[in-house]
Motif scaffolding. Structure first.
Motif, short mmCIF file in Angstrom:
data_model
loop_
_atom_site.label_atom_id
_atom_site.label_comp_id
_atom_site.label_asym_id
_atom_site.label_seq_id
_atom_site.Cartn_x
_atom_site.Cartn_y
_atom_site.Cartn_z
N SER A 78 -12.14 1.76 1.76
CA SER A 78 -11.25 2.27 2.62
C SER A 78 -9.78 1.67 2.27
O SER A 78 -8.83 2.11 2.56
CB SER A 78 -11.78 2.09 4.00
N ALA A 99 -8.01 -6.85 8.69
CA ALA A 99 -8.72 -5.60 8.52
C ALA A 99 -10.29 -5.79 7.99
O ALA A 99 -10.99 -4.81 8.58
CB ALA A 99 -8.06 -4.81 7.39
N PHE A 133 -12.89 -2.94 7.91
CA PHE A 133 -12.36 -2.01 7.00
C PHE A 133 -13.28 -2.39 5.53
O PHE A 133 -13.14 -3.59 5.31
CB PHE A 133 -11.10 -2.12 6.56
N GLU A 137 -5.06 0.34 10.96
CA GLU A 137 -4.69 1.37 9.91
C GLU A 137 -3.39 1.56 9.74
O GLU A 137 -2.77 1.42 8.59
CB GLU A 137 -5.68 2.71 10.08
N GLN A 158 -17.54 0.58 11.85
CA GLN A 158 -17.17 1.03 10.80
C GLN A 158 -18.17 0.56 9.88
O GLN A 158 -18.34 1.59 8.85
CB GLN A 158 -15.94 0.14 10.21
N THR A 163 -11.30 5.76 10.08
CA THR A 163 -10.23 6.19 9.87
C THR A 163 -10.19 6.60 8.28
O THR A 163 -10.73 6.05 7.37
CB THR A 163 -9.13 5.56 10.25
N GLY A 164 -9.04 7.21 7.83
CA GLY A 164 -8.78 7.29 6.40
C GLY A 164 -9.43 8.64 5.97
O GLY A 164 -9.12 8.85 4.67
N LEU A 177 -6.26 3.48 1.67
CA LEU A 177 -4.88 3.41 2.29
C LEU A 177 -3.84 2.78 1.31
O LEU A 177 -2.51 3.08 1.58
CB LEU A 177 -5.06 2.35 3.57
#
Length: 838
Positions: free
Chosen positions: A260, A251, A256, A233, A161, A175-176, A264
């Motif tokens: 991010s 997370a 993350f 996520e 990430q 993601t996201g 979310l």
């Protein structure tokens, strides 16, 4: 090191993980033994790189290639393992043995001690394929990436990430982010630069791990790690109302970022930071420990991780932090690295403890011996604030690493961080188009007319009001197209409807494009608003070619003295008004002695190293010294003092980017540059062009010289080519124009010729036929207009030239200069002198 992607994708195109994660102990030792056998058999002394293919379900293997030299991944391997390969290889070549060479990074072990890692490194390539029209976005056995990043963490998820954010393509992690795929199945089986995101999307869409593995052939171990991130996520979204401490910590351990998480949870980044502090969730600062804790680690390679609960170091005192430039990409390359390194060396001389924050394994700024402390981590508000709170430095220098640090100026200033040099407010005034425009009006400095439009009708109305051609800068792009020059209502609407989202949230900036104007740059250093030193360079090409792609000439050779005087006067007034302390760059348009300002960057520019080397004055050293409070008297070094000229030429990668049009425009396309010196412009110009791979034409030159004005401009050059003994071939319009001016040429048809029965009966060859048959040594193709057929014809000529390795020139002033240089070469040989001799 292990490739995340399967065989068939070039190592430079693949995500790479170190140490290998999916090999069994038996597989690992087998490959190690084979490597040693190969090296002994070949008698290799020094560095060596061996690439293996290994069957996933057996120990069957193949050696793909052996390079008895440093490879592209050597810098990565050195920095990932804390083992300085090049240093050790050089000592071995001089006759030392491994037991006699100290490992300069660990300072504890000799070079025979094999590294053992207690962390994970992920290398991620950076592609810029979106900048090119028609380009094939598939990745495979040919390399297309222009840079790479290296992230360090304690697990694969955290490292992955981090790396995805470091690459700098606007992603907050795996993601996201909303990436849409026409067909996920297609994306998985035919990899592009976006495949990693397609894997996450496939998991969300219910594909099984077996499905994804069979489509991608990526090891299931990696796929399950990606699944961990996706599942986390979902868990965060389920707990959106109140996220518990253990989930937030989980997370962060999975990589993350605060940004991010904020996305979310529908919160701000700083709210997430506050929540973390309330929960006492902080990152730990760890050293790269390659000694498996057998000896105390001494490395100054540091990283932040949430998968630890103590720091390996204490804060340094009397320190300054320099922010680096991140991944090499189109528009930001080794030039900014040069600026960062020189800034650090100057700060060391002023007795500061120097701290570098960067994540590019290819650069000198991330070498073990450049700074006192190197943080191999993200250049984001989150990381900067973490370091600011831990290290408590005197301040941060943001003006050396290009646009990435510059974009953070106001955010870090608002968070209480001390920015050394030019203030964040001044940077914001120069970066914000509205504020900078008002400032120019206040100082009575001319600028091209511009407007910010939010609808199609008003965009067309404004373009007609200021007159075509106009330059469009969209704030939100749909299809990879960014800045563009358009010439009429039809092309403006077509561009805005196809490539850009235009609405009140995403306005489009339209600027008057002044044809046939000259582009000029000033690179300068100021102290509290007073100019200390400056260099004025000119672009050989007319305005409309990005400064990173343009041929730069320093000192300027063909500017009016009055123009130079105006440029200097404007730079002085801007420096004074913005109270600049440090480096800055201003770009100008000049047309018949009327000088307009295009933009101003209150940071080091891409041309600072070039200017420093031509003037033999280290402008970054001066900039750093004034930033750190030293008083320096203005240095009066005029361009008239130089008895030589420097020419900077751009290096392009069009042959590797299949299908892309090799034409230059307002969007930058080059992936590197060279600079050469000569006592005469033609000498320096030729040396620079030879350095980027230009080959002298032997006898046949194709001319397709575009609009009537350009045709007329090239007439004298065409006569010179005839006089030099070249055979001229031309497309119909150019042939007729040459003929009417008494210059003979041979007709070649356009690739898509009209259905003229005469042409068929005569079976006349096309331009493309001649290029493919090796009958053309140089193509001069000046684009004519934006009619579809003309565009298609011109594109086919240019692309064929690139694919068949025929030199091509697409700008009229470069073509004229090249002919002048060929004439010069007939009577002169290129001078060979060292830099010191000039």
């Amino acid at each position: 090191m292990e490739n995340f992607d399967p065989l068939g994708i070039h190592t430079g195109e693949s995500i790479v993980v170190a140490p290998s994660q999916t090999l069994t102990n038996s597989e690992y030792h087998k490959l190690r033994e084979i490597s040693i056998k190969v090296i002994k058999h070949l008698g290799i002394v020094g560095e060596c790189n061996i690439q293996f293919a290994l069957a996933p379900n057996s120990e069957d293997y193949r050696i793909i290639e052996v390079n008895a030299r440093l490879s592209r991944s050597s810098a990565l391997a050195s920095k990932a393992t804390g083992y300085p390969l090049a240093f050790v290889a050089a000592k071995l070549a001089l006759g030392y043995s491994l037991t006699e060479i100290e490992n300069k990074i660990t300072k504890k072990t000799m070079a025979c001690f094999e590294p053992a890692l207690d962390y994970v490194v992920v290398k991620m390539p950076r592609w810029d394929l979106g900048k090119f029209k028609e380009v094939d976005k598939k990745i495979g056995s040919e390399m297309k990436s222009v840079g790479e990043v290296m992230s360090i963490a304690r697990n694969f998820e955290e490292a992955l990430q981090k790396a995805l954010r470091m690459v700098g393509t606007g992603m907050n992690g795996l993601t996201g982010d909303s990436i849409k795929f026409d067909s996920i199945q297609q994306e998985l089986s035919n990899p592009t630069d976006k495949r990693i995101f397609a894997i996450a999307e496939a998991i969300k869409k219910g594909f099984t791990m077996e499905d994804i593995h069979s489509l991608t052939k990526i090891d299931s171990w990696f796929l399950y790690k990606i699944k961990n991130i996706v599942e986390c996520e979902y868990e965060i979204i389920r707990n959106r109302e109140h996220i518990p401490k253990n989930l937030l910590h989980k997370a962060k351990k999975l990589g993350f970022s605060d940004v991010s998480l904020a996305k979310l949870l529908n919160l701000s980044e700083l709210k997430i930071r506050e929540l973390r502090k309330d929960y006492k969730i902080f990152p730990s600062i760890k050293q790269i420990d390659t000694l498996a804790a057998e000896y105390p680690a001494m490395t100054n390679y540091l990283y932040l991780t949430y998968n630890a609960d103590s720091n390996d170091i204490s804060p340094s005192n009397n320190s300054i932090i320099v922010l680096g430039s991140g991944a090499y990409r189109i528009g930001s390359s080794v030039e900014f690295d040069w600026c960062c390194v020189n800034s650090i060396l100057s700060a060391k001389e002023k007795n500061f403890n120097t701290i570098m924050l960067n994540y590019n394994p290819e650069t000198v700024s991330t070498d073990y011996d450049i700074c006192d402390r190197l943080y191999f981590d993200e250049i984001t508000l989150e990381t900067i604030l973490d370091l600011w709170e831990f290290e408590k430095p005197e301040g941060i220098i943001i003006s050396m690493g290009g646009q990435i640090p510059n974009n953070l100026a106001m955010k870090i200033h608002d968070s209480g961080v001390v920015i050394l040099g030019t203030s964040a407010q001044s940077i914001d005034q120069a970066e914000n188009r509205h504020k900078f425009s008002k400032l120019l009006d206040k100082l009575k400095i001319d600028q091209p007319e511009w407007g910010e439009l939010t609808g199609l009708e008003e965009a067309v109305h404004f373009a007609n009001k200021i007159g075509y051609p106009v330059l469009i800068r969209p704030s939100y792009v749909l299809s990879g197209a960014a800045m563009n020059v358009v010439w009429d209502d039809f092309s403006l609407l077509k561009y805005l409807e196809e490539a850009v989202s235009i609405n009140p949230e995403h306005p489009v900036v339209i600027t008057k494009f002044i044809e046939n104007s000259k582009e000029i740059e000033i690179d300068a250093v100021a102290n509290k608003g007073e100019l200390i030193i400056y260099a004025i360079s000119e672009h050989l090409e007319n305005a409309g070619v990005h400064s990173g792609d343009a041929t730069l000439i320093l000192p300027a050779q063909r500017l009016y003295t009055e123009t130079i005087r105006k440029v200097k006067k404007i730079a002085k007034s801007i420096a004074k008004e913005l109270a600049i302390t440090g480096p800055f760059n201003v770009q100008f348009l000049a047309y018949e002695n009327k000088v307009r300002v295009i933009e101003c960057n209150l940071r080091a520019s891409r041309s600072f190293p070039f200017c420093s080397k031509i003037f033999k004055i280290n402008m970054i050293d001066l900039a750093t010294r004034v930033i750190l409070g030293e008083e320096i008297k203005p240095i009066e070094k005029s361009h008239f003092d130089l008895d030589y000229v420097g020419v900077k030429a751009a290096q392009f990668s069009f042959p590797r980017l299949k299908g892309t049009d090799p034409i230059l425009g307002v969007e930058m396309a080059s992936t590197g540059e060279v600079a050469c010196l000569g006592t005469e412009l033609n000498d320096a110009f030729l040396k620079a062009f030879f350095s980027v791979g230009f080959k002298l034409p032997k006898k046949n030159i194709l001319l397709s010289t575009g609009p009537i004005r350009q045709k007329a401009r090239f007439i004298e050059s065409a006569k010179k080519l005839k006089h030099l003994g070249y055979n001229l071939f031309a497309t119909a319009g150019t042939k007729n124009f040459l003929q009417s001016n008494g210059i003979q040429s041979e007709l070649l048809l356009w690739p898509i010729e009209n259905t003229n029965p005469t042409h068929f009966s005569l079976k006349l060859p096309t331009v493309v036929d001649y290029i493919k048959d090796g009958k053309i040594d140089l193509v001069i193709n000046i684009p004519k207009n934006n009619q579809t057929l003309e565009l298609k014809n011109d594109y086919l000529i240019r692309r064929t030239a690139v694919d068949f390795d025929v030199p091509i020139i697409t700008e009229i002033k470069v073509a004229v200069q090249m002919v002048e240089a060929l004439e010069y070469l007939q009577n002169n040989s290129l001078e060979i002198k060292s830099w010191d001799e000039y």
